[in-house]
Design a protein around this motif. Structure first.
Motif, PDB file in Angstrom:
ATOM      1  N   UNK A  19       0.821  -1.211   0.000  1.00 27.60           N
ATOM      2  CA  UNK A  19       0.000   0.000   0.000  1.00 27.60           C
ATOM      3  C   UNK A  19       0.854   1.259   0.000  1.00 27.60           C
ATOM      4  N   UNK A  20       1.969   1.221   0.692  1.00 21.83           N
ATOM      5  CA  UNK A  20       2.847   2.391   0.731  1.00 21.83           C
ATOM      6  C   UNK A  20       3.577   2.578  -0.599  1.00 21.83           C
ATOM      7  N   UNK A  21       3.754   1.500  -1.341  1.00 22.40           N
ATOM      8  CA  UNK A  21       4.449   1.609  -2.627  1.00 22.40           C
ATOM      9  C   UNK A  21       3.578   2.229  -3.713  1.00 22.40           C
ATOM     10  N   UNK A  22       2.353   2.538  -3.383  1.00 26.03           N
ATOM     11  CA  UNK A  22       1.515   3.280  -4.330  1.00 26.03           C
ATOM     12  C   UNK A  22       2.036   4.706  -4.498  1.00 26.03           C
ATOM     13  N   UNK A  23       2.708   5.210  -3.467  1.00 33.88           N
ATOM     14  CA  UNK A  23       3.195   6.593  -3.528  1.00 33.88           C
ATOM     15  C   UNK A  23       4.701   6.710  -3.328  1.00 33.88           C
ATOM     16  N   UNK A  24       5.387   5.595  -3.031  1.00 30.25           N
ATOM     17  CA  UNK A  24       6.829   5.669  -2.761  1.00 30.25           C
ATOM     18  C   UNK A  24       7.526   4.382  -3.181  1.00 30.25           C
ATOM     19  N   UNK A  25       8.797   4.501  -3.512  1.00 25.02           N
ATOM     20  CA  UNK A  25       9.666   3.350  -3.754  1.00 25.02           C
ATOM     21  C   UNK A  25      10.553   3.164  -2.533  1.00 25.02           C
ATOM     22  N   UNK A  26      10.850   1.900  -2.191  1.00 23.20           N
ATOM     23  CA  UNK A  26      11.613   1.599  -0.981  1.00 23.20           C
ATOM     24  C   UNK A  26      12.925   0.876  -1.297  1.00 23.20           C
ATOM     25  N   UNK A  27      13.987   1.293  -0.615  1.00 24.70           N
ATOM     26  CA  UNK A  27      15.210   0.490  -0.563  1.00 24.70           C
ATOM     27  C   UNK A  27      15.132  -0.300   0.738  1.00 24.70           C
ATOM     28  N   UNK A  28      15.043  -1.615   0.637  1.00 22.19           N
ATOM     29  CA  UNK A  28      14.882  -2.466   1.810  1.00 22.19           C
ATOM     30  C   UNK A  28      16.249  -2.805   2.402  1.00 22.19           C
ATOM     31  N   UNK A  29      16.459  -2.430   3.659  1.00 20.37           N
ATOM     32  CA  UNK A  29      17.787  -2.519   4.267  1.00 20.37           C
ATOM     33  C   UNK A  29      17.803  -3.188   5.631  1.00 20.37           C
ATOM     34  N   UNK A  30      16.614  -3.559   6.155  1.00 23.87           N
ATOM     35  CA  UNK A  30      16.577  -4.157   7.487  1.00 23.87           C
ATOM     36  C   UNK A  30      15.381  -5.090   7.603  1.00 23.87           C
ATOM     37  N   UNK A  31      15.600  -6.229   8.247  1.00 22.21           N
ATOM     38  CA  UNK A  31      14.545  -7.210   8.463  1.00 22.21           C
ATOM     39  C   UNK A  31      13.834  -6.891   9.767  1.00 22.21           C
ATOM     40  N   UNK A  32      12.520  -7.071   9.779  1.00 23.31           N
ATOM     41  CA  UNK A  32      11.748  -6.751  10.969  1.00 23.31           C
ATOM     42  C   UNK A  32      10.612  -7.752  11.123  1.00 23.31           C
ATOM     43  N   UNK A  33       9.834  -7.597  12.175  1.00 26.78           N
ATOM     44  CA  UNK A  33       8.678  -8.441  12.412  1.00 26.78           C
ATOM     45  C   UNK A  33       7.948  -7.963  13.645  1.00 26.78           C
ATOM     46  N   UNK A  34       6.650  -8.219  13.700  1.00 27.51           N
ATOM     47  CA  UNK A  34       5.844  -7.805  14.852  1.00 27.51           C
ATOM     48  C   UNK A  34       6.056  -8.779  16.001  1.00 27.51           C
ATOM     49  N   UNK A  35       6.409  -8.259  17.165  1.00 27.18           N
ATOM     50  CA  UNK A  35       6.743  -9.087  18.328  1.00 27.18           C
ATOM     51  C   UNK A  35       5.795  -8.795  19.486  1.00 27.18           C
ATOM     52  N   UNK A  36       5.081  -9.821  19.973  1.00 29.24           N
ATOM     53  CA  UNK A  36       4.292  -9.683  21.196  1.00 29.24           C
ATOM     54  C   UNK A  36       5.233  -9.609  22.397  1.00 29.24           C
ATOM     55  N   UNK A  37       4.853  -8.811  23.392  1.00 27.35           N
ATOM     56  CA  UNK A  37       5.617  -8.774  24.633  1.00 27.35           C
ATOM     57  C   UNK A  37       4.693  -8.354  25.772  1.00 27.35           C
TER      58      UNK A  37
END
Length: 276
Positions: free
Chosen positions: A104-122
């Protein structure tokens, strides 16, 4: 030996010229790249408590990219929700704030992907005897920044892992930001929270015996540097990607990954628009 020295100098000069030519004329003339950030997401971007100066992985990486391109960085502190609009209006040239590369964000922007992430419960230690796994959050209140994709992802996880198994749904609470979520957790208004997996070890060190990660990250995403979908934005994107490639080749990227405890979050090589 003299010939080799001259040849090396010529090659270095050619490389520097190529790097400079890769930048848009406006940025070369200004001698700076304006980058939006929000210093509330350690260890990615934050204010050093001793100096009140911007610090973090994104900040140092952004400075290294600019140095590689022969320009300076002008950091602009921007609310997360205003970052992509600021990019579209030309108020900033790029964003470095651990932003997930989403379709959805790439509809208005291009991304250089440089870091891995993920949603973490805590959760926090006050609930350590009753909340030991993500499933123990079913029927509980779980908060995450409303400016992110996390509230939706919590709801989806809840449908699949709570409701579908006959358990009560998670009460998803959108907070003002990750700081607000942690504050509400510590005051027990929330029983759980979600934030990027890249931040957990930092907060566990910063506030010992406070936060407990629950399970493994339940999503996977790529954090990227967004650029406007314009001719100038594309030119800048490609110049920055080239700089990042060189920073990975010369070890600068790895040193910053190690410095900020992000060994599980490195992305090599960097890519463009690969987020899902």
């Amino acid at each position: 030996m003299l010939r080799l020295t001259i040849a090396a100098a010529l090659l270095a000069g050619t490389a520097l010229a190529a790097q400079a030519q890769a930048l848009p004329d406006r940025i070369k003339t200004a001698g700076k790249i304006v980058i939006a950030t929000q210093p509330n997401y350690p260890p990615i971007a934050f204010k050093d408590v001793a100096t009140n100066q911007l610090s973090g992985f994104d900040i140092e990486l952004g400075e290294a990219i600019a140095k590689e391109l022969g320009v300076k960085v002008e950091w602009q502190e921007t609310a997360f929700a205003q970052m992509l609009p600021s990019l579209q209006t030309g108020r900033v040239d790029a964003v470095m704030a651990g932003m997930s590369d989403l379709p959805a964000r790439r509809e208005t922007a291009d991304f250089i992907d440089y870091m891995d992430s993920g949603a973490q419960f805590y959760t926090v230690t006050a609930f350590k005897d009753t909340i030991k796994t993500p499933e123990d959050l079913c029927g509980k209140s779980v908060g995450a920044s409303r400016a992110t994709n996390w509230p939706r992802q919590i709801g989806e996880w809840s449908e699949a892992n709570c409701v579908a198994k006959g358990k009560p749904a998670i009460n998803v609470v959108g907070t003002e930001g990750s700081v607000d979520a942690r504050t509400q957790l510590k005051t027990q208004r929330l029983q759980g929270g979600v934030q990027g997996s890249e931040t957990m070890s930092h907060f566990q060190k910063l506030e010992p015996n406070t936060y407990i990660a629950l399970g493994k990250p339940f999503t996977h995403s790529l954090a990227g540097i967004p650029f406007a979908k314009t001719a100038e934005g594309t030119q800048l994107r490609d110049a920055v990607k080239g700089a990042l490639d060189r920073l990975q080749a010369n070890g600068t990227y790895d040193k910053l990954i190690e410095k900020y405890g992000l060994a599980n979050n490195a992305v090599k090589p960097v890519s463009i628009n690969q987020g899902k």
